[in-house]
Design a protein around this motif. Structure first.
Motif, PDB file in Angstrom:
ATOM      1  N   LEU A   1       0.824  -1.207   0.000  1.00 34.81           N
ATOM      2  CA  LEU A   1       0.000   0.000   0.000  1.00 34.81           C
ATOM      3  C   LEU A   1       0.860   1.260   0.000  1.00 34.81           C
ATOM      4  O   LEU A   1       0.536   2.258  -0.659  1.00 34.81           O
ATOM      5  CB  LEU A   1      -0.942   0.008   1.203  1.00 34.81           C
ATOM      6  CG  LEU A   1      -2.059  -1.038   1.234  1.00 34.81           C
ATOM      7  CD1 LEU A   1      -2.928  -0.837   2.463  1.00 34.81           C
ATOM      8  CD2 LEU A   1      -2.907  -0.989  -0.022  1.00 34.81           C
ATOM      9  N   ASP A   2       1.966   1.213   0.736  1.00 33.96           N
ATOM     10  CA  ASP A   2       2.856   2.367   0.776  1.00 33.96           C
ATOM     11  C   ASP A   2       3.419   2.683  -0.607  1.00 33.96           C
ATOM     12  O   ASP A   2       3.633   3.848  -0.953  1.00 33.96           O
ATOM     13  CB  ASP A   2       3.998   2.122   1.762  1.00 33.96           C
ATOM     14  CG  ASP A   2       4.920   3.320   1.883  1.00 33.96           C
ATOM     15  OD1 ASP A   2       4.450   4.391   2.324  1.00 33.96           O
ATOM     16  OD2 ASP A   2       6.112   3.198   1.534  1.00 33.96           O
ATOM     17  N   ALA A   3       3.641   1.656  -1.401  1.00 29.80           N
ATOM     18  CA  ALA A   3       4.123   1.875  -2.770  1.00 29.80           C
ATOM     19  C   ALA A   3       3.112   2.656  -3.591  1.00 29.80           C
ATOM     20  O   ALA A   3       3.472   3.292  -4.593  1.00 29.80           O
ATOM     21  CB  ALA A   3       4.422   0.536  -3.444  1.00 29.80           C
ATOM     22  N   SER A   4       1.846   2.630  -3.188  1.00 26.34           N
ATOM     23  CA  SER A   4       0.797   3.394  -3.852  1.00 26.34           C
ATOM     24  C   SER A   4       0.481   4.697  -3.117  1.00 26.34           C
ATOM     25  O   SER A   4      -0.544   5.345  -3.396  1.00 26.34           O
ATOM     26  CB  SER A   4      -0.481   2.545  -3.963  1.00 26.34           C
ATOM     27  OG  SER A   4      -0.251   1.391  -4.758  1.00 26.34           O
ATOM     28  N   GLY A   5       1.328   5.059  -2.144  1.00 29.62           N
ATOM     29  CA  GLY A   5       1.145   6.319  -1.429  1.00 29.62           C
ATOM     30  C   GLY A   5       0.126   6.270  -0.315  1.00 29.62           C
ATOM     31  O   GLY A   5      -0.320   7.312   0.167  1.00 29.62           O
ATOM     32  N   ILE A   6      -0.248   5.046   0.136  1.00 34.79           N
ATOM     33  CA  ILE A   6      -1.268   4.895   1.171  1.00 34.79           C
ATOM     34  C   ILE A   6      -0.619   4.429   2.467  1.00 34.79           C
ATOM     35  O   ILE A   6       0.023   3.380   2.508  1.00 34.79           O
ATOM     36  CB  ILE A   6      -2.343   3.884   0.732  1.00 34.79           C
ATOM     37  CG1 ILE A   6      -2.997   4.353  -0.576  1.00 34.79           C
ATOM     38  CG2 ILE A   6      -3.400   3.700   1.822  1.00 34.79           C
ATOM     39  CD1 ILE A   6      -3.898   3.332  -1.221  1.00 34.79           C
ATOM     40  N   ALA A   7      -0.787   5.209   3.517  1.00 34.80           N
ATOM     41  CA  ALA A   7      -0.166   4.914   4.811  1.00 34.80           C
ATOM     42  C   ALA A   7      -1.187   4.301   5.753  1.00 34.80           C
ATOM     43  O   ALA A   7      -2.175   4.948   6.128  1.00 34.80           O
ATOM     44  CB  ALA A   7       0.413   6.191   5.429  1.00 34.80           C
ATOM     45  N   ILE A   8      -0.972   3.030   6.128  1.00 36.38           N
ATOM     46  CA  ILE A   8      -1.771   2.383   7.154  1.00 36.38           C
ATOM     47  C   ILE A   8      -0.828   1.820   8.210  1.00 36.38           C
ATOM     48  O   ILE A   8       0.396   1.842   8.052  1.00 36.38           O
ATOM     49  CB  ILE A   8      -2.663   1.250   6.594  1.00 36.38           C
ATOM     50  CG1 ILE A   8      -1.792   0.073   6.106  1.00 36.38           C
ATOM     51  CG2 ILE A   8      -3.592   1.761   5.514  1.00 36.38           C
ATOM     52  CD1 ILE A   8      -2.570  -1.203   5.859  1.00 36.38           C
TER      53      ILE A   8
END
Length: 406
Positions: A348-355
């Motif tokens: 997800l981080d590779a897509s700019g999404i931080a969880i």
């Protein structure tokens, strides 16, 4: 929620790994609006000085700003008196203060401390240590299959031997809002006091400590748009006055002799040393910001967003959501098949999404859920449905990437 609110958070206007940032980790720490950043900057540029001691102009300005922030905290949670607000480094420090001062002085062998398996480690380990040192017994309120607490179980767990009940108002994993007011009534009826971990409730809903009738309430500034390293402990005046400080030094003393000393009155006897002045100023600015929007408005926005997120995530085959189907706080915890949560978060981080991924400082709860870790998306006032859609789309791609693993 007004889209202009999102514009007030500078950090959100950037790309991560070539994609617009979607920040879904506010349960760990919230982002800061320009108003808070500017308030801290202004303090350092125009008011920086130590508080309480100096008679010069900068010292007076700093003291007014620091004590003004205390008044804002007291009003924000509806404390009866400003003296009932102790500034701390955050929720962890506040809970440890109660455990180290009040609990160690008032618990003995045969007494009971009641908590739940859902507690953050900050509201579990201190009570473990108190139990070990005093001989008190640690007891757990049972959880229902979806994680919620039944008041009938609270009635059976709390007894006349219970001295302390410690519970989170809102679970940082399940997003559950516990019936703290009713639990406080049961605790008091049995002669116990109640300590509330408010780290996840204070940023997201209107809190009234007098209505809850809690004896202690802990909060963190960094989860409610304020700076890191600042928080507060609310305590009823009579209880705080009965407690001894656990840090000693400058600022908290009244008179120091060669062989004995005595302490200032509340709240300063618990604030030894130079306090976190800039942090308090930032926390005060964060409270102004939240109140301008309205806590009821924030709670409504999160409830709608959490419902939308739960609905959308439920559409993904193999994704399991933990906790109740309906939640009122923007925390959704899940696992995507057999894909490790850390792998999910990395993709997800590779897509700019931080969880967030891991045990969320709740290892006993993870064992109760029969998992080692989970993924967690947490929403706040600056998130919107487009953020949820980006999350769902990225999770579907993650599922396809790992193929049979899901």
């Amino acid at each position: 929620m007004n889209p202009s609110i999102r514009e007030q958070f500078p950090i959100l206007h950037q790309e991560i790994n070539g994609h617009p940032l979607v920040y879904l980790d506010s349960a760990a720490t919230s982002q800061k609006p320009r108003a808070v950043i500017d308030a801290v900057k202004h303090y350092y540029e125009y008011e920086n000085s130590n508080v309480h001691r100096g008679v010069h102009t900068l010292g007076s300005r700093a003291t007014d700003a620091y004590e003004g922030a205390r008044e804002k905290v007291a009003k924000f949670i509806n404390a009866r008196r400003t003296q009932e607000i102790i500034f701390t480094r955050g929720t962890t420090t506040a809970l440890n203060l109660v455990a180290s001062s009040y609990a160690r002085a008032n618990c003995k062998e045969g007494d009971e401390i009641v908590i739940t398996q859902m507690e953050h480690h900050s509201n579990l380990i201190p009570w473990q240590q108190v139990a070990k040192e005093t001989g008190a017994t640690l007891k757990y309120i049972p959880l229902q299959p979806d994680g919620h607490i039944e008041l009938s179980d609270v009635e059976q767990t709390i007894t006349s031997r219970t001295k302390i009940v410690a519970i989170a108002y809102v679970s940082n994993v399940m997003g559950l809002v516990h019936p703290v007011k009713q639990i406080a009534e049961i605790a008091h009826r049995n002669g116990a006091i109640i300590v509330v971990d408010g780290a996840q409730s204070t940023p997201h809903m209107k809190v009234d400590v007098q209505d809850l009738d809690c004896d202690f309430y802990a909060l963190s500034g960094h989860k409610m748009c304020g700076p890191t390293g600042i928080g507060a402990l609310y305590g009823k005046k009579a209880l705080l006055e009965s407690m001894e400080p656990i840090e000693f030094g400058g600022e908290m003393i009244n008179d120091v002799g060669l062989y004995d000393s005595n302490w200032k009155e509340l709240p300063w006897k618990f604030e030894g040393g130079t306090p976190i002045i800039a942090g308090a100023v930032g926390l005060g600015a964060a409270i102004d910001f939240l109140e301008q929007i309205g806590m009821d408005e924030i709670a409504h926005h999160e409830g709608v967003l959490a419902a939308y997120a739960t609905e959308r995530l439920s559409e993904i085959d193999g994704l399991r959501i933990y906790g109740p189907a309906k939640r009122h706080v923007g925390v959704v915890t899940f696992n995507l098949g057999d894909v490790h949560p850390h792998d999910v978060a990395t993709v997800l981080d590779a897509s700019g999404i931080a969880i967030r991924a891991g045990h969320h400082c709740c290892q006993p709860l993870m064992r109760w859920l029969e998992v080692s870790s989970t993924a967690r998306a947490s929403f706040y006032l600056y998130n919107n449905e487009q953020d949820v859609d980006r999350l769902v789309s990225a999770l579907i791609q993650t599922k396809e990437y790992f193929g049979d693993a899901t």
